[in-house]
Design a protein around this motif. Sequence first.
Motif, PDB file in Angstrom:
ATOM      1  N   VAL A  47      46.089  31.682  37.432  1.00  0.00           N
ATOM      2  CA  VAL A  47      46.235  32.569  36.282  1.00  0.00           C
ATOM      3  C   VAL A  47      45.751  33.958  36.685  1.00  0.00           C
ATOM      4  N   ALA A  48      44.471  34.067  37.001  1.00  0.00           N
ATOM      5  CA  ALA A  48      43.910  35.347  37.430  1.00  0.00           C
ATOM      6  C   ALA A  48      42.576  35.117  38.110  1.00  0.00           C
ATOM      7  N   VAL A  49      42.302  35.893  39.147  1.00  0.00           N
ATOM      8  CA  VAL A  49      41.011  35.860  39.815  1.00  0.00           C
ATOM      9  C   VAL A  49      40.563  37.268  40.105  1.00  0.00           C
ATOM     10  N   ILE A  50      39.264  37.429  40.307  1.00  0.00           N
ATOM     11  CA  ILE A  50      38.704  38.755  40.548  1.00  0.00           C
ATOM     12  C   ILE A  50      37.518  38.634  41.489  1.00  0.00           C
ATOM     13  N   THR A  51      37.429  39.567  42.434  1.00  0.00           N
ATOM     14  CA  THR A  51      36.296  39.588  43.337  1.00  0.00           C
ATOM     15  C   THR A  51      35.144  40.375  42.724  1.00  0.00           C
ATOM     16  N   SER A  52      33.994  40.290  43.349  1.00  0.00           N
ATOM     17  CA  SER A  52      32.842  41.053  42.863  1.00  0.00           C
ATOM     18  C   SER A  52      33.072  42.550  42.981  1.00  0.00           C
ATOM     19  N   GLY A  53      33.993  42.938  43.849  1.00  0.00           N
ATOM     20  CA  GLY A  53      34.340  44.342  43.990  1.00  0.00           C
ATOM     21  C   GLY A  53      35.424  44.815  43.050  1.00  0.00           C
ATOM     22  N   GLY A  54      35.962  43.898  42.260  1.00  0.00           N
ATOM     23  CA  GLY A  54      36.963  44.272  41.276  1.00  0.00           C
ATOM     24  C   GLY A  54      38.409  44.079  41.698  1.00  0.00           C
ATOM     25  N   ARG A  55      38.622  43.537  42.864  1.00  0.00           N
ATOM     26  CA  ARG A  55      40.004  43.259  43.286  1.00  0.00           C
ATOM     27  C   ARG A  55      40.531  42.060  42.522  1.00  0.00           C
ATOM     28  N   THR A  56      41.752  42.166  42.027  1.00  0.00           N
ATOM     29  CA  THR A  56      42.310  41.120  41.185  1.00  0.00           C
ATOM     30  C   THR A  56      43.622  40.585  41.737  1.00  0.00           C
ATOM     31  N   LYS A  57      43.943  39.376  41.289  1.00  0.00           N
ATOM     32  CA  LYS A  57      45.252  38.800  41.557  1.00  0.00           C
ATOM     33  C   LYS A  57      45.653  38.010  40.329  1.00  0.00           C
ATOM     34  N   TYR A  58      46.911  38.197  39.912  1.00  0.00           N
ATOM     35  CA  TYR A  58      47.429  37.519  38.737  1.00  0.00           C
ATOM     36  C   TYR A  58      48.604  36.634  39.108  1.00  0.00           C
ATOM     37  N   GLY A  59      48.741  35.535  38.382  1.00  0.00           N
ATOM     38  CA  GLY A  59      49.919  34.713  38.551  1.00  0.00           C
ATOM     39  C   GLY A  59      51.149  35.430  38.029  1.00  0.00           C
ATOM     40  N   ASP A  60      52.296  35.148  38.625  1.00  0.00           N
ATOM     41  CA  ASP A  60      53.512  35.856  38.251  1.00  0.00           C
ATOM     42  C   ASP A  60      53.869  35.662  36.779  1.00  0.00           C
ATOM     43  N   SER A  61      53.588  34.499  36.253  1.00  0.00           N
ATOM     44  CA  SER A  61      53.999  34.195  34.881  1.00  0.00           C
ATOM     45  C   SER A  61      53.136  34.879  33.821  1.00  0.00           C
ATOM     46  N   VAL A  62      52.027  35.465  34.220  1.00  0.00           N
ATOM     47  CA  VAL A  62      51.130  36.076  33.230  1.00  0.00           C
ATOM     48  C   VAL A  62      50.945  37.572  33.436  1.00  0.00           C
ATOM     49  N   LYS A  63      51.528  38.117  34.482  1.00  0.00           N
ATOM     50  CA  LYS A  63      51.352  39.548  34.754  1.00  0.00           C
ATOM     51  C   LYS A  63      51.796  40.390  33.577  1.00  0.00           C
ATOM     52  N   GLY A  64      50.960  41.356  33.234  1.00  0.00           N
ATOM     53  CA  GLY A  64      51.271  42.236  32.115  1.00  0.00           C
ATOM     54  C   GLY A  64      50.771  41.729  30.780  1.00  0.00           C
ATOM     55  N   ARG A  65      50.359  40.481  30.733  1.00  0.00           N
ATOM     56  CA  ARG A  65      49.897  39.917  29.465  1.00  0.00           C
ATOM     57  C   ARG A  65      48.427  39.527  29.497  1.00  0.00           C
ATOM     58  N   ILE A  66      47.875  39.444  30.696  1.00  0.00           N
ATOM     59  CA  ILE A  66      46.498  38.965  30.856  1.00  0.00           C
ATOM     60  C   ILE A  66      45.710  39.987  31.658  1.00  0.00           C
ATOM     61  N   THR A  67      44.454  40.187  31.246  1.00  0.00           N
ATOM     62  CA  THR A  67      43.550  41.076  31.964  1.00  0.00           C
ATOM     63  C   THR A  67      42.248  40.340  32.221  1.00  0.00           C
ATOM     64  N   ILE A  68      41.832  40.345  33.475  1.00  0.00           N
ATOM     65  CA  ILE A  68      40.576  39.707  33.834  1.00  0.00           C
ATOM     66  C   ILE A  68      39.552  40.784  34.157  1.00  0.00           C
ATOM     67  N   SER A  69      38.319  40.536  33.761  1.00  0.00           N
ATOM     68  CA  SER A  69      37.231  41.461  34.051  1.00  0.00           C
ATOM     69  C   SER A  69      35.994  40.660  34.404  1.00  0.00           C
ATOM     70  N   ARG A  70      35.021  41.354  34.941  1.00  0.00           N
ATOM     71  CA  ARG A  70      33.874  40.627  35.457  1.00  0.00           C
ATOM     72  C   ARG A  70      32.579  41.390  35.202  1.00  0.00           C
TER      73      ARG A  70
END
Length: 120
Positions: A47-70
């Motif tokens: 779905v989505a993951v985020i590093t401690s530095g703020g780098r993110t990756k989103y699944g193709d099916s959720v891009k644009g609809r989901i935001t991950i933060s840390r």
Amino acid sequence: VQLQASGGGLVQAGGSLRLSCAASGNRFAINVMGWYRQAPGKERELVAVITSGGRTKYGDSVKGRITISRDNAKNAVQMQMNSLKPEDTAVYYCCAKDSNYDIDGRYEYWGQGTLVTVSS
């Protein structure tokens, strides 16, 4: 390391949900945190993951609809899900790793899962 997730539930299509996950019991810094999901009869997917530095990756099916933060200080992640669709219905699993920063690699720690149901 224990991962405690919250925020799942039932929502109508087009609605929003916010999932949270907090890590505890870790001896080392949590490098990557995020979410995978698994729908009935399907494989687990990113779905989505985020590093401690703020780098993110989103699944193709959720891009644009989901935001991950840390929040690194709290070892916690939040995921805002908007414009939800029935196909987003799944068990959402929080995941984390402290061994490296490889977003695509294996995650060492997994939460128990929280159910998200999107009705049409």
